[in-house]
Scaffold this motif. Sequence first.
Motif, short mmCIF file in Angstrom:
data_model
loop_
_atom_site.label_atom_id
_atom_site.label_comp_id
_atom_site.label_asym_id
_atom_site.label_seq_id
_atom_site.Cartn_x
_atom_site.Cartn_y
_atom_site.Cartn_z
N LEU B 399 44.98 33.95 28.26
CA LEU B 399 45.81 35.09 28.24
C LEU B 399 44.83 36.31 28.63
O LEU B 399 45.56 36.93 29.44
CB LEU B 399 46.25 35.48 26.83
N THR B 400 43.80 36.73 28.31
CA THR B 400 43.19 37.92 28.60
C THR B 400 42.75 37.86 30.08
O THR B 400 42.88 38.75 30.71
CB THR B 400 41.74 37.91 27.82
N HIS B 401 42.61 36.40 30.59
CA HIS B 401 42.26 36.26 31.91
C HIS B 401 43.35 36.75 32.80
O HIS B 401 43.16 37.56 33.76
CB HIS B 401 41.79 34.84 31.94
N ILE B 402 44.44 36.30 32.47
CA ILE B 402 45.66 36.74 33.29
C ILE B 402 45.94 38.28 33.26
O ILE B 402 46.21 38.73 34.26
CB ILE B 402 47.20 35.87 32.75
N CYS B 403 46.03 38.96 31.93
CA CYS B 403 46.05 40.26 32.06
C CYS B 403 45.18 40.84 32.66
O CYS B 403 45.52 42.05 33.54
CB CYS B 403 46.22 40.58 30.56
N PHE B 404 44.06 40.59 32.65
CA PHE B 404 42.71 41.24 33.13
C PHE B 404 42.94 41.21 34.88
O PHE B 404 42.83 42.08 35.65
CB PHE B 404 41.42 40.59 32.96
N LEU B 405 43.28 40.01 35.20
CA LEU B 405 43.76 39.74 36.62
C LEU B 405 44.73 40.74 37.08
O LEU B 405 44.67 41.31 38.11
CB LEU B 405 43.80 38.18 36.96
N ILE B 406 45.60 40.75 36.47
CA ILE B 406 46.87 41.52 36.67
C ILE B 406 46.65 42.97 36.91
O ILE B 406 46.76 43.86 37.89
CB ILE B 406 48.19 41.77 35.76
N ALA B 407 45.60 43.58 36.06
CA ALA B 407 45.20 44.99 35.96
C ALA B 407 44.23 45.13 37.30
O ALA B 407 44.28 46.12 37.88
CB ALA B 407 44.35 45.10 34.67
N CYS B 408 43.34 44.10 37.50
CA CYS B 408 42.48 44.40 38.73
C CYS B 408 43.33 44.49 40.03
O CYS B 408 43.06 45.31 40.88
CB CYS B 408 41.44 42.96 38.58
N LEU B 409 44.06 43.61 39.95
CA LEU B 409 45.14 43.69 41.21
C LEU B 409 45.90 44.90 41.48
O LEU B 409 46.06 45.45 42.28
CB LEU B 409 46.19 42.42 41.48
N ALA B 410 46.37 45.43 40.10
CA ALA B 410 46.97 46.69 40.06
C ALA B 410 46.05 47.93 40.50
O ALA B 410 46.47 48.74 41.54
CB ALA B 410 47.57 47.02 38.91
#
Lengths: 104, 639
Positions: B399-410
């Motif tokens: 879960l942390t991975h997905i959220c972190f990825l979204i933030a990085c893309l943002a």
Amino acid sequence: MNGIPITHILFVSTALFFIGMYGLFTRRNLISLLMSVELILNSVNINFVAFNKYLYPGKMDGVFFTIFIITVAAAEAAVGIAIVINLYRSHQSIDVEDAATMKY
Amino acid sequence: MNYAVYIPLIPLLPLVGFILAGGLGKKYLRSFSGTLCTGIMLVVTLLSLYTAWRYFMADGQWNGVYQKITAVQVSWLEFSPGVGIDMGIVLDPISVMMLVVVSVVSLMVHCFSLGYMKGEDRYSTYYAFLGLFTFSMLGLVVAVNIFQIYMFWELVGVSSYLLIGFYYQKPAAVAAAKKAFIVTRFADLGFLVGILILGIQGQTLNFDTLIQRLTDTQSARFMAITTGSFLGVSLLTWALALVFAGGAGKSAMFPLHIWLPDAMEGPTPVSALIHAATMVVAGVYLIARLFPLFALNAVVLELITWIGVLSAVFAAVIACTQTDIKRVLAYSTMSQIGYMMFALGIAAADGHGYTASLFHLFTHAFFKSLLFLGAGAVIHWVHSNDMKDMGGLRKLMPLTHICFLIACLAIAGIPPFAGFFSKEGILLAAWENNRVVYYIALLTSGLTAFYMFRLYFSIFWRKPADGGHTHSEGTWTMKLPLVLLAALSTGAGFIPFAHYVTPDGRGRTEHLHLLFSIAPVLLALCGIGIAAWLFKKASAQPVKLAQQLGGLYRAAAQRFYIDEVYMFITKKIIFKGIGRPAAWIDKHIVDGLMNGIASATAGLSARIRGLQSGRVQDYALYFFGGIITLAIVLLYVWR
């Protein structure tokens, strides 16, 4: 009475004053000191009465002052002796040399 | 319902939380204080959202222009009739927007901390400090006058100091707290002088009146402030530059940024709240608040633009070399705030930069706090801040991975995530107003993508997962904020921001220029590609590349020696050149004089001490001697 010049009387009072002063400085006993003070006061009284008599014979101011001083001297003796008694109770002595702790 | 009825609750409820958790927390509330403060924050957030809905949707607009509504105003200090300081709450597009940002991020951090700080000794104290911070930040954004902003400005400084130094047993944390406090204090001195100049020249502290009086180019006050000069620079320029200096200190702009990376010694959720989303953007907010004044002065705007763009690129370069994940994020924050600053600097002509800057502030708050909370979850798991200890976590923390990825893309500006829209706005404004700035910003956005994905790959890929850890990813209180913030980081970009926030309050519709977006997005993808090539698998490539870059890499890794320069200036120049001589003068001349007088007195008194024997007769003798002397003098000498 009128035959005695004022200088004689002043001589007596001055002598009395210096005798008292001498006693005040040389005595070690507190009661002797009180007595010396009485002598000094009395020499002053003599002065008052003498000047009143010789300079302003019609007035009584000097005499009044003398009576006033005698009263004060009586009070002073009472207070002084009370101090002496208390000092004796606390120091077991009425020697003035032993009562040197007041400076602290 | 009238605004005045419930608006004061928004800043005051966190204060209640601070008092309850601070006063009763240790003895009575204990672990309940976290729940209590989070509940309070939930109410505050709902109130803020309701206010925003009402303001933007229902009654904020009048004739198509968003009005400034003074919801509450009370006279707080009255020195004499007409001269006083008010406290109040003003609602306008930016303050309402900030209310939402601050309360939402604060709620997320409160909630995340329930799991993150569990079992801490000073759990309730932590929540008390968070409450104090939220109170001050909310008070800051709704301020009606510049003095109120200054007061809350200092209060957020204090709460930041308290929270950075939360682990006060750690010497590094104590040093970082002191550094943050001293550096921002130093900047605030400039701010205060700027306020005083503005206040004296404008004869008011109230924002509205001040702006109205000083922007009227015909008025005597405007003439006075623009013609009066000091060292060849007009008073208005001085005042605005000094106010900007205060903002630059709080927002960690280039020469005053040194406190921000060190501030990462605080607990990670605190970094998310204070040093990423809210307090550090206070400088941007301040300049936006006084924007009509700044718009008059091209010199200061130029200064803001260049400091902003310099900070953006400078911090991005450093971020590429750091290995502490929180420091990478700190430099990234500095870089993004640089974007907001220069966007304000170039906004005078058409106002696009203003909207874009605040839009970026808005989206940045969500994805940057998400990054910090994600980093917090990772640190909670690995028990280390260093990238070297991480790797391969994507299977263990899905879960942390997905959220972190979204933030990085943002943050990298990949569509359709929130950062894309706001960054495009800024780049577009730069393209229209200042090409040099545009190219630097473009380069920086490529660097941003590179260092964020370097971070991402180092944490979640690079190594195979080791099965050593068995405990779960975190409690639901830690996961929920991540998910919510990830949703916001994805969706916040679609808000038609220009419709609500513009310098003059008139809504605008902005169109996306798809062709224009090609360059930044391609560059960001390049950055991601390079990061993937270097860091996706463990390899010798990064080290080799670092060696080839040689001096540049070393300088960036050492943060361009700015800290050393500060140390040199303070230790070698100020301490040695000014401090030591001053200390010498104090020790030998000032103290010497006093000591001389004292010792002379002591010597004299030692000599005459014998006179005071304590014997009555001696005293009588002196008395008598004195009288004899007087008698002789009066009788024979004086005549």
